[in-house]
Every structure is written in C-alpha cells, then in structure tokens.
Design a protein around this motif. Structure first.
Motif, PDB file in Angstrom:
ATOM      1  N   UNK A 185      -6.086  14.137  -6.983  1.00  0.00           N
ATOM      2  CA  UNK A 185      -5.050  14.397  -6.073  1.00  0.00           C
ATOM      3  C   UNK A 185      -5.341  13.106  -5.389  1.00  0.00           C
ATOM      4  N   UNK A 186      -6.630  12.637  -4.347  1.00  0.00           N
ATOM      5  CA  UNK A 186      -7.144  12.119  -3.607  1.00  0.00           C
ATOM      6  C   UNK A 186      -6.960  10.445  -3.726  1.00  0.00           C
ATOM      7  N   UNK A 187      -7.053  10.396  -5.995  1.00  0.00           N
ATOM      8  CA  UNK A 187      -6.817   9.383  -6.206  1.00  0.00           C
ATOM      9  C   UNK A 187      -5.225   8.627  -6.099  1.00  0.00           C
ATOM     10  N   UNK A 188      -4.621   9.409  -6.606  1.00  0.00           N
ATOM     11  CA  UNK A 188      -3.115   8.978  -6.411  1.00  0.00           C
ATOM     12  C   UNK A 188      -2.744   8.916  -4.517  1.00  0.00           C
ATOM     13  N   UNK A 189      -3.023   9.545  -3.951  1.00  0.00           N
ATOM     14  CA  UNK A 189      -3.083   9.887  -2.328  1.00  0.00           C
ATOM     15  C   UNK A 189      -3.594   8.261  -1.590  1.00  0.00           C
ATOM     16  N   UNK A 190      -5.003   7.964  -2.189  1.00  0.00           N
ATOM     17  CA  UNK A 190      -5.486   6.911  -1.399  1.00  0.00           C
ATOM     18  C   UNK A 190      -4.493   5.823  -2.081  1.00  0.00           C
ATOM     19  N   UNK A 191      -4.387   5.607  -3.794  1.00  0.00           N
ATOM     20  CA  UNK A 191      -3.755   4.381  -4.039  1.00  0.00           C
ATOM     21  C   UNK A 191      -1.994   4.453  -3.357  1.00  0.00           C
ATOM     22  N   UNK A 192      -1.695   5.372  -2.915  1.00  0.00           N
ATOM     23  CA  UNK A 192      -0.422   5.228  -2.833  1.00  0.00           C
ATOM     24  C   UNK A 192      -0.536   4.638  -0.935  1.00  0.00           C
ATOM     25  N   UNK A 193      -1.833   5.520  -0.595  1.00  0.00           N
ATOM     26  CA  UNK A 193      -1.959   5.378   0.591  1.00  0.00           C
ATOM     27  C   UNK A 193      -2.512   3.751   1.146  1.00  0.00           C
ATOM     28  N   UNK A 194      -3.700   3.306   0.708  1.00  0.00           N
ATOM     29  CA  UNK A 194      -3.975   2.612   0.318  1.00  0.00           C
ATOM     30  C   UNK A 194      -3.541   0.800  -0.297  1.00  0.00           C
ATOM     31  N   UNK A 195      -3.206   1.649  -1.367  1.00  0.00           N
ATOM     32  CA  UNK A 195      -4.133  -0.025  -2.822  1.00  0.00           C
ATOM     33  C   UNK A 195      -2.601  -0.569  -2.554  1.00  0.00           C
ATOM     34  N   UNK A 196      -1.496   0.686  -2.944  1.00  0.00           N
ATOM     35  CA  UNK A 196       0.207   0.080  -3.849  1.00  0.00           C
ATOM     36  C   UNK A 196       0.182  -1.139  -1.910  1.00  0.00           C
ATOM     37  N   UNK A 197       0.526  -0.512  -0.886  1.00  0.00           N
ATOM     38  CA  UNK A 197       1.100  -0.538   0.463  1.00  0.00           C
ATOM     39  C   UNK A 197       0.421  -2.300   0.573  1.00  0.00           C
ATOM     40  N   UNK A 198      -0.868  -1.982   0.098  1.00  0.00           N
ATOM     41  CA  UNK A 198      -2.003  -3.813   0.734  1.00  0.00           C
ATOM     42  C   UNK A 198      -1.295  -4.623  -0.278  1.00  0.00           C
ATOM     43  N   UNK A 199      -1.171  -4.252  -1.731  1.00  0.00           N
ATOM     44  CA  UNK A 199      -1.325  -5.065  -2.830  1.00  0.00           C
ATOM     45  C   UNK A 199       0.376  -5.666  -1.984  1.00  0.00           C
ATOM     46  N   UNK A 200       1.927  -4.714  -2.382  1.00  0.00           N
ATOM     47  CA  UNK A 200       2.978  -5.474  -2.029  1.00  0.00           C
ATOM     48  C   UNK A 200       3.211  -6.008  -0.779  1.00  0.00           C
ATOM     49  N   UNK A 201       2.244  -6.089  -0.055  1.00  0.00           N
ATOM     50  CA  UNK A 201       2.105  -6.081   1.145  1.00  0.00           C
ATOM     51  C   UNK A 201       1.631  -8.423   1.151  1.00  0.00           C
ATOM     52  N   UNK A 202       1.173  -8.624  -0.200  1.00  0.00           N
ATOM     53  CA  UNK A 202       0.376  -9.827  -0.344  1.00  0.00           C
ATOM     54  C   UNK A 202       1.540  -9.988  -1.659  1.00  0.00           C
ATOM     55  N   UNK A 203       2.600  -9.782  -2.078  1.00  0.00           N
ATOM     56  CA  UNK A 203       3.110  -9.955  -3.292  1.00  0.00           C
ATOM     57  C   UNK A 203       4.539 -10.537  -3.226  1.00  0.00           C
ATOM     58  N   UNK A 204       4.952 -11.155  -3.185  1.00  0.00           N
ATOM     59  CA  UNK A 204       6.347 -11.145  -2.809  1.00  0.00           C
ATOM     60  C   UNK A 204       7.037 -10.733  -4.080  1.00  0.00           C
ATOM     61  N   UNK A 205       8.475 -10.423  -4.223  1.00  0.00           N
ATOM     62  CA  UNK A 205       9.362  -8.767  -4.523  1.00  0.00           C
ATOM     63  C   UNK A 205       9.400  -9.790  -5.795  1.00  0.00           C
ATOM     64  N   UNK A 206       9.491 -11.182  -6.207  1.00  0.00           N
ATOM     65  CA  UNK A 206       8.708 -11.943  -7.461  1.00  0.00           C
ATOM     66  C   UNK A 206       8.298 -11.036  -8.197  1.00  0.00           C
ATOM     67  N   UNK A 207       6.913 -11.392  -7.896  1.00  0.00           N
ATOM     68  CA  UNK A 207       5.225 -11.407  -7.469  1.00  0.00           C
ATOM     69  C   UNK A 207       5.586  -9.423  -8.646  1.00  0.00           C
TER      70      UNK A 207
END
Length: 176
Positions: A104-126
C-alpha cells in the motif's frame, strides 16, 4: 496510447482488486493465484521499465531505484512466505496482510511522487513510448497464459523462488 502513469495505475488497480477479493472471500473460496501472478508480473515489469526511467530522468532516481528495489525484495519475500500456507488458513490471511503493509505505501509513494515527477520530465511521446514498453513487457510475460490466465502452480512457485537477478538473467535482461 496511454502514458506510463496510466498503465502502471491500471495494473495497481488490478492488484488492489485481487487483494480485496482475497480478503473478502470465504476461506474455502480463496484463490490466490490471480493476485500472486498480477503482483509478481507487476514487480518484474516495474524493474524493467519504471526503475531505469526513474534513474535516467530524475536527479534522485538512483535513490528511488534503491528504495523501489528494496520494496521489491521485501514484497517478493513476503509472497514466498504467503504461498507456504493453505489459502483457507488464518496464517494465509496474516501473510497476505503483511504484503499489504509494504504494498500500500509502495503504491501511494509511487503515485504521489515517482510517477508525477517522471511525467513532468517526460514529453507526451516519451511517456507513451514508456507506457508501450511496459505494456509490451506485460504482454510477453502474459502470453503463455492467455489474457486472464495465470501460470500453473509449479511455474508460480518457480518464479517466486527465483532471485530478482536470476529472473532477469533467465529472461535475457540481465543488466537492464
């Protein structure tokens, strides 16, 4: 084509639904293979697709990669422990809940932090290309078992008893 965060969240939802289904099931009706396979497949693909992307695109990617790798080891160990119990036993439910303590905390941290930050660094195509890579890896792992199938108990046992490094080597993806 979906972005990487959408694909990952879809798999997380399948795992969460399978978990809650196991918890809610009558002891004699518990069938853990769908949960075990969905979670195992997710952990493998996360190592092959998400972790390298985090390490490459985020300044703290190495630190995140280590944390997620530690999560993998802990969850994988707890899965191996859980399968020692008959699903109708209370010990099985205790072991299942122990997995959830990490998951549960793994999913929450991944969604709250990791994926958001990664998406902000990637363009839509990437992001879509990474989402496609994730889906392709999932399809490769799923192909022998059909769209909704799971491996036979011996294959599941073999996957769970294999170290992460050995599993990656067996898949021909050592060093990925």
């Amino acid at each position: 084509m979906p972005k990487i965060s959408e694909v990952i969240k879809g798999d997380q939802t399948r795992i969460i639904d399978a978990y809650h289904g196991l918890i809610a099931a009558e002891p004699e009706d518990r069938a853990p293979d769908v949960f075990i396979w969905a979670l195992t497949r997710y952990l493998i693909i996360e190592n092959l697709a998400l972790l390298p992307a985090l390490e490459h695109h985020l300044s703290s990617g190495g630190e995140r990669q280590k944390r997620l790798s530690d999560d993998y080891d802990s969850i994988h160990t707890k899965l191996r422990h859980m399968v020692l119990f008959d699903p109708s036993e209370e010990s099985f439910v205790s072991a299942l809940r122990a997995i959830w303590v990490d998951l549960e905390p793994h999913f929450k941290e991944e969604n709250r932090r990791d994926l958001g930050e990664l998406e902000s660094k990637l363009g839509p195509d990437e992001s879509e290309a990474l989402g496609k890579k994730y889906e392709t890896l999932r399809d490769i792992l799923q192909k022998p078992y059909g769209k909704e199938g799971v491996p036979d108990p011996e294959t599941l046992k073999d996957v769970l008893s294999t170290s992460k490094q050995e599993l990656m080597e067996r898949m021909g993806m050592a060093g990925v």
